[in-house]
Design an enzyme around this catalytic site. Structure first.
Site, PDB file in Angstrom:
ATOM      1  N   SER A 119       2.732  -9.067   2.859  1.00  0.00           N
ATOM      2  CA  SER A 119       2.909  -8.683   1.427  1.00  0.00           C
ATOM      3  C   SER A 119       3.771  -9.951   0.555  1.00  0.00           C
ATOM      4  CB  SER A 119       3.312  -7.318   1.074  1.00  0.00           C
ATOM      5  OG  SER A 119       3.143  -7.072  -0.098  1.00  0.00           O
TER       6      SER A 119
ATOM      7  N   HIS B 265      -1.357  -3.081  -2.309  1.00  0.00           N
ATOM      8  CA  HIS B 265      -2.441  -3.399  -1.615  1.00  0.00           C
ATOM      9  C   HIS B 265      -3.682  -2.334  -1.774  1.00  0.00           C
ATOM     10  CE1 HIS B 265       0.116  -6.424  -0.170  1.00  0.00           C
ATOM     11  NE2 HIS B 265       1.138  -5.450   0.289  1.00  0.00           N
TER      12      HIS B 265
END
Length: 312
Positions: free
Chosen positions: A86, A195
Site C-alpha cells: 500500500s 484498495h
C-alpha cells in the site's frame, strides 16, 4: 540470489516511531529534509494524537522507511529488489530511485488528505484469517449492495484476506466469516476503505498530480504490490503508485514473485513485523527479518554475511 527490502503499509505505525529510528547522520538528514519539505517537525507527525490522521500515518511510514534505507545503505547494505504494501509502495519507489523523496512527501501528503476527507467515518477494513480467498470472496459477494458496499481489498497470505467497506457491510462480513470457520475476523484501526473502487475518484485526482512529477527508471527491481510483478517503465510505476489506493493488494503473490526473481533474504523496514510475518511462509523463518527490532549494525551484518555466503 538477492536481497529484498519490504516497506509496510498503514496499520504498522507506532507512536514515537520516528524517534525510535537509529541516531545516524542519514536518519537525521532525512528528518531534516522532511521538516523542510513539509514545514512541520516529523516528531509531531508521529505522536499518538497525530497518528489518528491517515495523512500523518502515511507520511510517518514514508519518512521512516526512507531514513532506515539510507542508514543501511551508508554501511553497504543495499537491496536488489524493493516492494511495499500500500503506502509502502511509495517508499519502495523512493528507495529504487524512481522519484525524489521531496516529491514523494508532497504526493503522499495529498494521498492521505484525499483518503481521509473522502471517508472520515463510517467505513474501514476487516481482516479475515483462516479462510481461503475464494471463501471470503463468496461471503463478500453475498454482502455487497449499494447500501452495504464490500470489497476484497488485500490478499495478504494464503489464509489472510482484508475486506474494505462501510460499517454495515463489515459487520455482516465479520459475522458470516466467523460462522464459516474463520479463526479471526477483526476490524482494523483505520477509517478508510482502502484498495477498492470506493477510492476511484481520489486515485484519479492523485494521478493528475503524479503526472506533474518526474519519474525515472528504477535503479533496482521494483515489484508492484498490486500487480505482483516487477515494473521498469517510469510511467508504469507512476500509474501503479497513483492508483494503488483503489486497487487490490496481492502481497502473497508479490513476495512469491520476488522469490522467483531470485530474492532469498527479505528485510522489512520500520516499523516492522507485519510484512515479516506475512513473508516468512515464502522465504522461510530465518530469511525474513525485521529491521525495526535490531540495531542497524546487526541488520547490516546479516545482509553482508548473506551476500558473502551467496558469493561463496
Amino acid at each position: 540470489m538477492s536481497v529484498l527490502f519490504t516497506y509496510p503499509g498503514q496499520g504498522a505505525q507506532r507512536a514515537g516511531m520516528l524517534g525510535a529510528l537509529p541516531d545516524t547522520p542519514e536518519v537525521q538528514s532525512t528528518l531534516a529534509e522532511a521538516r523542510d519539505a513539509l514545514g512541520i517537525d516529523p516528531m509531531v507527525l508521529c505522536s499518538a494524537e497525530s497518528l489518528r490522521s491517515t495523512t500523518a500515518v502515511q507520511l510517518s511510514l514514508l519518512i521512516a522507511g526512507v531514513a532506515m534505507t539510507r542508514a543501511l545503505a551508508a554501511q553497504g547494505a543495499t537491496p536488489d529488489l524493493v516492494a511495499g504494501h500500500s503506502i509502502g509502495a511509495w517508499t519502495a519507489a523512493v528507495a529504487a530511485g524512481v522519484l525524489e523523496f521531496r516529491d514523494a512527501l508532497g504526493l503522499v501528503h495529498l494521498r492521505g488528505r484525499l483518503m481521509e476527507t473522502a471517508y472520515p467515518s463510517g467505513y474501514g477494513m476487516t481482516v479475515i484469517t483462516g479462510l481461503s480467498a475464494v471463501t471470503v470472496a463468496d461471503i463478500v459477494q453475498t454482502v455487497h449492495a449499494d447500501d452495504s458496499p464490500a470489497y476484497v481489498a488485500n490478499l495478504n497470505a494464503e489464509h489472510q484476506v482484508v475486506v474494505a467497506g462501510n460499517d454495515a457491510a463489515l459487520s455482516l462480513v465479520q459475522e458470516r466469516a466467523t460462522k464459516a470457520g474463520a479463526s479471526q475476523a477483526t476490524r482494523l484501526a483505520m477509517t478508510v476503505p482502502s484498495h477498492c473502487a470506493l477510492l476511484t475518484a481520489q486515485a484519479s485526482t492523485l494521478a493528475e498530480a503524479t503526472a506533474k512529477v518526474r519519474f525515472q527508471r528504477p535503479k533496482m527491481t521494483y515489484v508492484s504490490c498490486c500487480r505482483a510483478r516487477a515494473l521498469f517503465r517510469p510511467d508504469d510505476i507512476a500509474d501503479d503508485l497513483a492508483w494503488n489506493m483503489a486497487r487490490q493488494v496481492n502481497w502473497y503473490d508479490t513476495a512469491r514473485h520476488a522469490y522467483e526473481r531470485g530474492a532469498r533474504l527479505a528485510v522489512e523496514m520500520p516499523t516492522g513485523g507485519v510484512l515479516t510475518r506475512l513473508t516468512r511462509p515464502v522465504f522461510g523463518h530465518d530469511f525474513a527479518i525485521d529491521s525495526a527490532n535490531d540495531q542497524v549494525s546487526s541488520v547490516v551484518s546479516r545482509i553482508l554475511r548473506y551476500r558473502r555466503t551467496d558469493r561463496a
